[in-house]
Design a protein around this motif. Structure first.
Motif, PDB file in Angstrom:
ATOM      1  N   GLU A  69       0.828  -1.209   0.000  1.00  0.00           N
ATOM      2  CA  GLU A  69       0.000   0.000   0.000  1.00  0.00           C
ATOM      3  C   GLU A  69       0.859   1.255   0.000  1.00  0.00           C
ATOM      4  O   GLU A  69       0.544   2.230  -0.676  1.00  0.00           O
ATOM      5  CB  GLU A  69      -0.933   0.018   1.209  1.00  0.00           C
ATOM      6  N   VAL A  70       1.958   1.233   0.746  1.00  0.00           N
ATOM      7  CA  VAL A  70       2.855   2.394   0.783  1.00  0.00           C
ATOM      8  C   VAL A  70       3.443   2.636  -0.596  1.00  0.00           C
ATOM      9  O   VAL A  70       3.501   3.771  -1.081  1.00  0.00           O
ATOM     10  CB  VAL A  70       3.967   2.186   1.836  1.00  0.00           C
ATOM     11  N   GLU A  71       3.885   1.568  -1.253  1.00  0.00           N
ATOM     12  CA  GLU A  71       4.456   1.691  -2.593  1.00  0.00           C
ATOM     13  C   GLU A  71       3.420   2.222  -3.583  1.00  0.00           C
ATOM     14  O   GLU A  71       3.703   3.154  -4.354  1.00  0.00           O
ATOM     15  CB  GLU A  71       4.967   0.326  -3.052  1.00  0.00           C
ATOM     16  N   LEU A  72       2.219   1.662  -3.555  1.00  0.00           N
ATOM     17  CA  LEU A  72       1.172   2.111  -4.468  1.00  0.00           C
ATOM     18  C   LEU A  72       0.764   3.554  -4.191  1.00  0.00           C
ATOM     19  O   LEU A  72       0.544   4.341  -5.116  1.00  0.00           O
ATOM     20  CB  LEU A  72      -0.054   1.185  -4.362  1.00  0.00           C
ATOM     21  N   ARG A  73       0.669   3.912  -2.933  1.00  0.00           N
ATOM     22  CA  ARG A  73       0.293   5.275  -2.564  1.00  0.00           C
ATOM     23  C   ARG A  73       1.314   6.272  -3.102  1.00  0.00           C
ATOM     24  O   ARG A  73       0.966   7.333  -3.614  1.00  0.00           O
ATOM     25  CB  ARG A  73       0.159   5.402  -1.057  1.00  0.00           C
ATOM     26  N   ALA A 101       0.921   7.986 -16.318  1.00  0.00           N
ATOM     27  CA  ALA A 101       1.261   6.974 -15.312  1.00  0.00           C
ATOM     28  C   ALA A 101       1.678   5.684 -16.028  1.00  0.00           C
ATOM     29  O   ALA A 101       1.280   5.436 -17.166  1.00  0.00           O
ATOM     30  CB  ALA A 101       0.057   6.706 -14.422  1.00  0.00           C
ATOM     31  N   PRO A 102       2.474   4.847 -15.368  1.00  0.00           N
ATOM     32  CA  PRO A 102       2.875   3.572 -15.974  1.00  0.00           C
ATOM     33  C   PRO A 102       1.649   2.708 -16.286  1.00  0.00           C
ATOM     34  O   PRO A 102       0.651   2.740 -15.566  1.00  0.00           O
ATOM     35  CB  PRO A 102       3.743   2.912 -14.910  1.00  0.00           C
ATOM     36  N   ASP A 103       1.739   1.940 -17.371  1.00  0.00           N
ATOM     37  CA  ASP A 103       0.627   1.082 -17.780  1.00  0.00           C
ATOM     38  C   ASP A 103       0.217   0.112 -16.682  1.00  0.00           C
ATOM     39  O   ASP A 103      -0.958  -0.189 -16.517  1.00  0.00           O
ATOM     40  CB  ASP A 103       0.994   0.303 -19.053  1.00  0.00           C
ATOM     41  N   ARG A 104       1.195  -0.381 -15.930  1.00  0.00           N
ATOM     42  CA  ARG A 104       0.901  -1.309 -14.847  1.00  0.00           C
ATOM     43  C   ARG A 104      -0.050  -0.682 -13.832  1.00  0.00           C
ATOM     44  O   ARG A 104      -1.011  -1.308 -13.386  1.00  0.00           O
ATOM     45  CB  ARG A 104       2.212  -1.716 -14.152  1.00  0.00           C
ATOM     46  N   VAL A 106      -2.110   1.917 -14.396  1.00  0.00           N
ATOM     47  CA  VAL A 106      -3.404   2.148 -15.066  1.00  0.00           C
ATOM     48  C   VAL A 106      -4.200   0.847 -15.119  1.00  0.00           C
ATOM     49  O   VAL A 106      -5.408   0.836 -14.855  1.00  0.00           O
ATOM     50  CB  VAL A 106      -3.189   2.729 -16.481  1.00  0.00           C
ATOM     51  N   ASP A 107      -3.536  -0.261 -15.441  1.00  0.00           N
ATOM     52  CA  ASP A 107      -4.223  -1.561 -15.494  1.00  0.00           C
ATOM     53  C   ASP A 107      -4.759  -1.968 -14.122  1.00  0.00           C
ATOM     54  O   ASP A 107      -5.865  -2.502 -14.011  1.00  0.00           O
ATOM     55  CB  ASP A 107      -3.278  -2.651 -16.024  1.00  0.00           C
ATOM     56  N   LEU A 108      -3.972  -1.721 -13.077  1.00  0.00           N
ATOM     57  CA  LEU A 108      -4.454  -2.020 -11.720  1.00  0.00           C
ATOM     58  C   LEU A 108      -5.687  -1.186 -11.392  1.00  0.00           C
ATOM     59  O   LEU A 108      -6.663  -1.692 -10.830  1.00  0.00           O
ATOM     60  CB  LEU A 108      -3.356  -1.733 -10.692  1.00  0.00           C
ATOM     61  N   ALA A 109      -5.639   0.099 -11.724  1.00  0.00           N
ATOM     62  CA  ALA A 109      -6.770   0.987 -11.433  1.00  0.00           C
ATOM     63  C   ALA A 109      -8.021   0.572 -12.210  1.00  0.00           C
ATOM     64  O   ALA A 109      -9.133   0.698 -11.701  1.00  0.00           O
ATOM     65  CB  ALA A 109      -6.402   2.426 -11.754  1.00  0.00           C
ATOM     66  N   ALA A 110      -7.829   0.059 -13.415  1.00  0.00           N
ATOM     67  CA  ALA A 110      -8.975  -0.356 -14.233  1.00  0.00           C
ATOM     68  C   ALA A 110      -9.700  -1.554 -13.619  1.00  0.00           C
ATOM     69  O   ALA A 110     -10.885  -1.777 -13.900  1.00  0.00           O
ATOM     70  CB  ALA A 110      -8.508  -0.687 -15.648  1.00  0.00           C
ATOM     71  N   ARG A 111      -9.022  -2.313 -12.765  1.00  0.00           N
ATOM     72  CA  ARG A 111      -9.644  -3.475 -12.115  1.00  0.00           C
ATOM     73  C   ARG A 111     -10.413  -3.122 -10.846  1.00  0.00           C
ATOM     74  O   ARG A 111     -11.064  -3.982 -10.255  1.00  0.00           O
ATOM     75  CB  ARG A 111      -8.576  -4.504 -11.772  1.00  0.00           C
TER      76      ARG A 111
END
Length: 131
Positions: A69-73, A101-104, A106-111
């Motif tokens: 969570e810290v890394e993602l934040r 933002a990196p595609d990775r 964006v893909d996480l956010a799309a889920r």
């Protein structure tokens, strides 16, 4: 540092004092060669004083927050502004793409589920870490 009065120091003197203690604080022991420059021990009726009472915890995370969570934040904070919130999933994905933002990420956010607004980067990071 023999002056023990109530006088205050300015920023330049503060920086000088920090430089004097720079080696001692990380090492955890006295680094001065001259005895008169050493820190004085506590008195008989006083508790022992530790120059660094709480050691730093490199790489530590706040209670209740996972390292992921810290890394993602941190990644989200680089690509989102405070004015962006609250966001729903589609707005989040669009904003991340607009801010390159990196595609990775964006893909996480799309889920993420789109049934609720996300009020902060921490809120989004929690959702991404759970998913």
């Amino acid at each position: 540092m023999s002056d023990r009065g109530q006088n205050k120091t300015g920023p330049l003197r503060d920086d000088e004092l920090k430089r004097e203690l720079r080696g001692q604080l990380p090492s955890g022991h006295e680094t001065r060669a001259r005895e008169e420059r050493a820190l004085e021990p506590s008195g008989e009726d006083q508790p022992a004083v530790d120059p660094m009472p709480v050691p730093p915890r490199p790489g530590s995370t706040p209670p209740g927050v996972t390292p992921r969570e810290v890394e993602l934040r941190g990644e989200l904070a680089r690509h989102l502004s405070r004015r962006a919130y609250p966001l729903h999933r589609d707005e989040l994905v669009r904003t991340l793409r607009d801010h390159h933002a990196p595609d990775r990420l964006v893909d996480l956010a799309a889920r993420l589920p789109d049934d609720r607004p996300y009020a902060s980067a921490q809120d989004i990071a929690r959702g991404l870490a759970d998913g």
